[in-house]
Design a protein around this motif. Structure first.
Motif, short mmCIF file in Angstrom:
data_model
loop_
_atom_site.label_atom_id
_atom_site.label_comp_id
_atom_site.label_asym_id
_atom_site.label_seq_id
_atom_site.Cartn_x
_atom_site.Cartn_y
_atom_site.Cartn_z
N PHE A 221 0.83 -1.20 0.00
CA PHE A 221 0.00 0.00 0.00
C PHE A 221 0.87 1.26 0.00
N LEU A 222 1.90 1.28 0.83
CA LEU A 222 2.79 2.44 0.89
C LEU A 222 3.55 2.62 -0.42
N GLU A 223 3.85 1.51 -1.09
CA GLU A 223 4.62 1.56 -2.33
C GLU A 223 3.78 2.04 -3.51
N THR A 224 2.51 1.69 -3.53
CA THR A 224 1.70 1.91 -4.74
C THR A 224 0.56 2.89 -4.54
N TRP A 225 0.53 3.58 -3.42
CA TRP A 225 -0.59 4.47 -3.10
C TRP A 225 -0.89 5.47 -4.21
N GLY A 226 -2.12 5.46 -4.68
CA GLY A 226 -2.57 6.44 -5.66
C GLY A 226 -2.18 6.16 -7.09
N GLN A 227 -1.58 5.00 -7.37
CA GLN A 227 -1.15 4.70 -8.73
C GLN A 227 -2.21 3.88 -9.45
N ALA A 228 -2.78 4.45 -10.48
CA ALA A 228 -3.83 3.75 -11.23
C ALA A 228 -3.27 2.52 -11.94
N GLU A 229 -1.98 2.53 -12.26
CA GLU A 229 -1.40 1.46 -13.04
C GLU A 229 -1.42 0.11 -12.34
#
Length: 371
Positions: A221-229
């Protein structure tokens, strides 16, 4: 920098979402656990009973309240609702730094939570019938329920995917149009649900392993927060799992040896389905064998035991066993290991495989799957 800008910058951090999710669920479970145990004790029959294959060392646990999974799932669900409401009130997910509209986070969270709650209800029905002396759901009925729930969940996700906003549309293959991928995901949810269910046979084992899983999804979650991809509903699944990890940590205060309450199928089926479905939504299916290593070892020990027994009985007329008793934790118990030693060893092994998996994941050696 103005106060408004400072607040916006602070709220843009994923830690502001992750920490309340974990802490709310942990605190809720800690504060409600004793009351839940008293309530379960007050309900006639809502207690665990040993089966024929239960090791003698477990007979003293007869009468321990079961269905503690209600506390885990309930605390996690309330934490998600409370944190989501708080973030909405603060306007957190409406900030321009987020690429997926907030409504889709809500939709993804709702679909994932419904999957978890539905499996919780299936497990509750099984526990309720067992506690009432009716033997629980038959294996065929339980499997039928898991099939229906897995199919319904994947169908909802596939339908929602076709309605996704343009920002998350890609030319890559995805769940709605690839039946092969759909079938793999279908089997994964059912298999993982059963794997966690089989692991929950010794004090603190399944709950402790689930805490590790919650921490892993927190890191994702911390790594990918907010990334639509990463996928439309990935962050939603990760947020729910952060809450589940916190709730399981609180549950350990009551489930560690000697356990005051068991999670029962009410908790284990829900956690297993959440693990399988969460891996699908976060494209981390190839990470699953690492973070859920001991869950799968426990499941395969049962499958291997049954298959070998049937094979040798057909060949020689007398069934033989690989292990003293399956699942694997019973094998070591019957070998003289204490429950603490079995649980601690299994936790340590799973932590090691989890670290290896995360390293491979970070190095992008593990493929992102299913889409």
């Amino acid at each position: 920098m103005s106060n408004a800008q400072t607040l916006a910058q602070l709220l843009s951090s994923p830690f502001i979402v992750a920490l309340p999710l974990w802490i709310f669920a942990w605190v809720l479970m800690l504060f409600t656990g004793s009351g839940l145990i008293r309530w379960l004790k007050a309900l006639k029959g809502m207690k665990w009973s040993p089966r024929e294959d239960t090791p003698d060392s477990h007979l003293q646990k007869a009468g321990t309240p079961s269905m503690g999974g209600l506390g885990i799932i309930g605390s996690a669900a309330l934490s998600c609702i409370a944190t989501g409401t708080l973030m909405l009130a603060l306007g957190h997910l409406a900030l321009s730094t987020f690429t997926i509209p907030y409504g889709w986070y809500l939709a993804g969270s709702a679909a994932f939570l419904l999957c978890v709650l539905a499996h919780c209800a299936l497990g509750f029905a099984d526990d309720w019938l067992k506690a009432r002396g009716k033997g629980g759901l038959t294996s065929k009925a339980k499997l039928a329920g898991q099939i229906i729930l897995a199919f319904a969940f994947l169908g909802i996700i596939a339908l929602m995917w076709t309605q996704a906003p343009p920002i998350v549309q890609r030319d890559e293959p995805h769940l709605a149009f690839h039946l092969g991928i759909y079938a793999i995901c279908f089997l994964l949810i059912i298999g993982t649900s059963n794997a966690v269910n089989l692991t929950d046979g010794i004090d603190g084992l399944a709950a402790g392993l689930s805490v590790q899983v919650g921490l892993v999804f927190g890191l994702l979650f911390l790594e990918t927060w907010g990334q639509a991809e990463i996928g439309l509903f990935a962050s939603a699944a990760e947020m729910v799992w952060i809450a589940l990890g916190g709730a399981c940590l609180g549950f350990l205060a009551f489930n560690k040896n000697p356990a005051k309450v068991f999670m029962g199928d009410t908790g284990s089926l829900a956690l297993g389905a959440a693990l399988g479905a969460g891996a699908i939504l976060t494209r981390s299916v190839f990470l699953l064998p690492f973070i859920g290593f001991m869950f799968y070892i426990e499941m395969f020990s049962v499958m291997g035991q049954v298959a070998y027994f049937k094979y040798t009985k057909k060949k020689t007329g007398e069934g033989k066993r690989i292990f003293r008793r399956a699942p694997l934790h019973h094998h070591y118990e019957l070998g003289g290991w204490s429950e603490w030693r079995v649980v601690g060893t299994f936790w340590a092994i799973n932590a090691l495989t989890t670290i290896i998996g995360l390293i491979l994941w970070k190095l992008e050696i593990l493929p992102r799957f299913p889409w």
